[in-house]
Write a protein that holds these residues in place. Structure first.
Motif, PDB file in Angstrom:
ATOM      1  N   LEU A  35     -13.201   8.767  39.762  1.00 44.95           N
ATOM      2  CA  LEU A  35     -11.536   9.449  40.020  1.00 44.95           C
ATOM      3  C   LEU A  35     -11.220   9.092  41.365  1.00 44.95           C
ATOM      4  O   LEU A  35     -11.815   8.955  42.562  1.00 44.95           O
ATOM      5  N   SER A  36      -9.995   8.862  41.487  1.00 46.79           N
ATOM      6  CA  SER A  36      -9.183   8.566  42.373  1.00 46.79           C
ATOM      7  C   SER A  36      -8.055   9.268  42.731  1.00 46.79           C
ATOM      8  O   SER A  36      -7.217   9.550  41.617  1.00 46.79           O
ATOM      9  N   MET A  37      -7.536   9.868  43.721  1.00 49.25           N
ATOM     10  CA  MET A  37      -6.467  10.548  44.099  1.00 49.25           C
ATOM     11  C   MET A  37      -6.263  11.885  43.020  1.00 49.25           C
ATOM     12  O   MET A  37      -5.219  12.120  42.598  1.00 49.25           O
TER      13      MET A  37
ATOM     14  N   PHE B 159      -4.750  -0.580  54.956  1.00 49.72           N
ATOM     15  CA  PHE B 159      -4.329  -0.326  53.392  1.00 49.72           C
ATOM     16  C   PHE B 159      -4.018   1.345  53.655  1.00 49.72           C
ATOM     17  O   PHE B 159      -4.695   1.953  54.176  1.00 49.72           O
ATOM     18  N   GLY B 160      -3.016   1.568  53.088  1.00 51.77           N
ATOM     19  CA  GLY B 160      -2.412   2.838  52.892  1.00 51.77           C
ATOM     20  C   GLY B 160      -2.578   3.318  51.481  1.00 51.77           C
ATOM     21  O   GLY B 160      -1.608   2.676  50.743  1.00 51.77           O
ATOM     22  N   GLN B 161      -3.110   4.399  51.075  1.00 51.00           N
ATOM     23  CA  GLN B 161      -2.914   5.330  49.709  1.00 51.00           C
ATOM     24  C   GLN B 161      -1.913   6.219  49.827  1.00 51.00           C
ATOM     25  O   GLN B 161      -1.989   7.183  50.517  1.00 51.00           O
ATOM     26  N   VAL B 162      -0.876   6.085  49.244  1.00 48.21           N
ATOM     27  CA  VAL B 162       0.395   6.921  49.285  1.00 48.21           C
ATOM     28  C   VAL B 162       0.113   8.056  48.337  1.00 48.21           C
ATOM     29  O   VAL B 162       0.173   7.984  46.981  1.00 48.21           O
ATOM     30  N   SER B 163       0.427   9.335  48.680  1.00 47.29           N
ATOM     31  CA  SER B 163       0.423  10.588  47.847  1.00 47.29           C
ATOM     32  C   SER B 163       1.766  10.468  47.117  1.00 47.29           C
ATOM     33  O   SER B 163       2.951  10.087  47.446  1.00 47.29           O
ATOM     34  N   ILE B 164       1.492  10.816  46.058  1.00 49.21           N
ATOM     35  CA  ILE B 164       2.816  10.906  44.975  1.00 49.21           C
ATOM     36  C   ILE B 164       3.631  12.191  45.225  1.00 49.21           C
ATOM     37  O   ILE B 164       4.994  11.973  45.430  1.00 49.21           O
TER      38      ILE B 164
ATOM     39  N   ILE C 227       0.274   9.576  53.737  1.00 55.17           N
ATOM     40  CA  ILE C 227      -0.347   8.458  53.302  1.00 55.17           C
ATOM     41  C   ILE C 227      -1.912   8.487  53.952  1.00 55.17           C
ATOM     42  O   ILE C 227      -2.132   8.996  55.142  1.00 55.17           O
ATOM     43  N   ASP C 228      -2.766   8.262  53.262  1.00 52.99           N
ATOM     44  CA  ASP C 228      -3.868   8.397  53.634  1.00 52.99           C
ATOM     45  C   ASP C 228      -4.530   6.791  53.989  1.00 52.99           C
ATOM     46  O   ASP C 228      -4.704   6.085  52.997  1.00 52.99           O
ATOM     47  N   TRP C 229      -5.011   6.891  55.347  1.00 60.01           N
ATOM     48  CA  TRP C 229      -5.350   5.758  55.926  1.00 60.01           C
ATOM     49  C   TRP C 229      -6.741   5.821  56.001  1.00 60.01           C
ATOM     50  O   TRP C 229      -7.416   4.813  56.678  1.00 60.01           O
TER      51      TRP C 229
ATOM     52  N   LYS D  41      -5.998  16.578  53.295  1.00 56.10           N
ATOM     53  CA  LYS D  41      -5.606  15.780  53.992  1.00 56.10           C
ATOM     54  C   LYS D  41      -6.359  14.395  53.922  1.00 56.10           C
ATOM     55  O   LYS D  41      -6.170  13.403  54.594  1.00 56.10           O
ATOM     56  N   ARG D  42      -7.612  14.631  53.133  1.00 53.38           N
ATOM     57  CA  ARG D  42      -8.234  13.430  53.078  1.00 53.38           C
ATOM     58  C   ARG D  42      -8.315  12.820  51.696  1.00 53.38           C
ATOM     59  O   ARG D  42      -9.604  12.989  50.984  1.00 53.38           O
ATOM     60  N   GLN D  43      -7.427  12.707  50.671  1.00 60.00           N
ATOM     61  CA  GLN D  43      -7.368  12.661  49.381  1.00 60.00           C
ATOM     62  C   GLN D  43      -8.025  11.274  49.090  1.00 60.00           C
ATOM     63  O   GLN D  43      -8.512  11.039  47.718  1.00 60.00           O
ATOM     64  N   HIS D  44      -7.863  10.063  49.723  1.00 61.71           N
ATOM     65  CA  HIS D  44      -8.277   8.695  49.129  1.00 61.71           C
ATOM     66  C   HIS D  44      -9.829   8.816  49.263  1.00 61.71           C
ATOM     67  O   HIS D  44     -10.535   8.007  48.503  1.00 61.71           O
TER      68      HIS D  44
END
Length: 386
Positions: free
Chosen positions: A298-300, A82-87, A92-94, A262-265
């Protein structure tokens, strides 16, 4: 001028999130090239914060990618990354899982031939290897006439329309990770010193996803807030980010505060309160007598419109351990499940905790979600990206 290439993809909703799903074989082997491609698919980085030129929906819940492959591990059907993509940044936070999109992994895997021995009717059990956190998830996917059953009458607060229920089991959900144990500080409750905010009571747990829980009252909230009350307040968001960064440091997830960006997720930040009456974002009345506690997460960097699936695992796990802030907000004592109120309504999650040699362990957390294919075909990206 260069043209565009087509890449097979499926746009799916899972729980209260949605994202673009890919087979690993359809993406570049080189990780940097893969991430450049996925960023372009989603429409990031976008300084306007809208992701207009991509598949992203400009929220943490809708800026996600999933990569799946037939598993080579014994007793597993599919490998799930899964990858959380920064807007607004090229990142991409893996580092963690998405519990909501976990509900869509089984259906995608079945429909794309990644699962053998699929029953024509009834429930198909899909054993998923969650590669981000090295854990097993078991999905029970309903089948009808050889196809995944997507429609049904299961209602999930935060999702407009009913669908078929998918039961998820998160096995041994406490991460080993960088923290080393379910409670990386060794304490159920810590005094977390956050410069500019104060010293807060905090439960920091690695379960489902690393999460920092604080009491709503300690940060000036009732625990019944909806998104606008938090997300429209830049100072509040900055305080939450400070809590997240200093909590990550205490949990051993980062070695220096500068790494938090750099670890937003992960980790997540959530605030808890005893049950209270409130009106959810849909207009639905939530009665204090129908829930065990209130939770906002809260998320991202933004208050989530409902609850992240992995955070729900953390909530259920923490609630099962007497003495955590989550457990105390729910009334304390031993429990095997908890129903909590979130901005969109309520959710029930189950978990059983035991002590082994003085250490808390949770073997399984359970909850129900739903999933649906929204669109399938190809995404297009400029050819010079690959």
């Amino acid at each position: 001028m260069t043209g565009q290439i087509r890449i097979p993809a499926t746009y799916m909703r899972g729980g209260t999130s949605k994202g673009v799903f890919f087979r690993r074989e359809d993406l570049p082997d080189d990780v940097e090239a893969r991430d450049r491609l996925l960023l372009r698919v989603i429409g990031s980085p976008d300084p306007y914060g809208k992701q207009t030129d991509g598949m992203g929906g400009a929220t943490s819940s809708t800026s996600k990618v999933v990569i799946l492959a037939k598993s080579t591990r014994s007793a597993h059907d599919v490998d799930y990354l899964f990858g959380q993509v920064s807007i607004d940044s090229a990142f991409i936070d893996w580092s963690g899982n998405c519990g909501n999109l976990s509900a869509a992994v089984g259906p995608f895997a079945i429909s794309n031939g990644l699962v053998g021995d699929v029953p024509a009717d009834g429930l198909c059990t899909v054993r998923i290897w969650q590669a981000n956190i090295a854990k097993t998830i078991i999905a029970h996917v309903p089948m009808t006439a050889g196809e995944v059953q997507e429609t049904g009458d299961f209602e999930l607060d935060g999702v407009t329309f009913p669908a078929a229920e998918i039961q998820l089991e998160f096995l041994d959900p406490a991460e080993d990770g960088d923290g080393g144990s379910m409670f990386p500080t060794g304490n159920l409750v810590d005094d977390l010193e956050v410069p500019g905010v104060g010293t807060l009571k905090a439960t920091m747990i690695n379960a489902g996803i690393p999460t920092i829980f604080v009491n709503s009252a300690d940060i000036g909230y009732a625990g019944t807030e909806l998104q606008d009350a938090i997300n429209s307040d830049a100072e509040a968001l900055a305080r939450f980010e400070a809590i997240r960064a200093y909590g990550a440091l205490r949990m051993g997830l980062i070695a220096d505060l500068s790494e938090a960006a750099k670890r937003q997720h992960t980790p997540k930040v959530a605030f808890v309160a005893p049950p209270a009456d409130y009106v959810a974002s849909s207009g639905k009345a939530v009665a204090a007598g129908d829930i065990d506690l209130c939770v906002r997460a809260l998320s991202m960097g933004k208050l989530h419109h409902a609850i992240m699936g992995t955070a729900a695992v953390a909530i259920g796990t923490a609630a099962a351990v007497p003495g955590t802030l989550v457990n105390l907000a729910a009334g304390g004592g031993e429990r095997t499940s908890v129903r909590f109120g979130h901005p969109s309504g309520t959710l029930r999650v189950g978990a059983e905790a035991v002590q082994v040699d003085g250490q808390w362990q949770v073997k399984k957390a359970l909850m129900s979600r739903s999933a649906r294919v929204l669109m399938e075909g190809w995404v297009r990206v400029p050819v010079d990206l690959v």
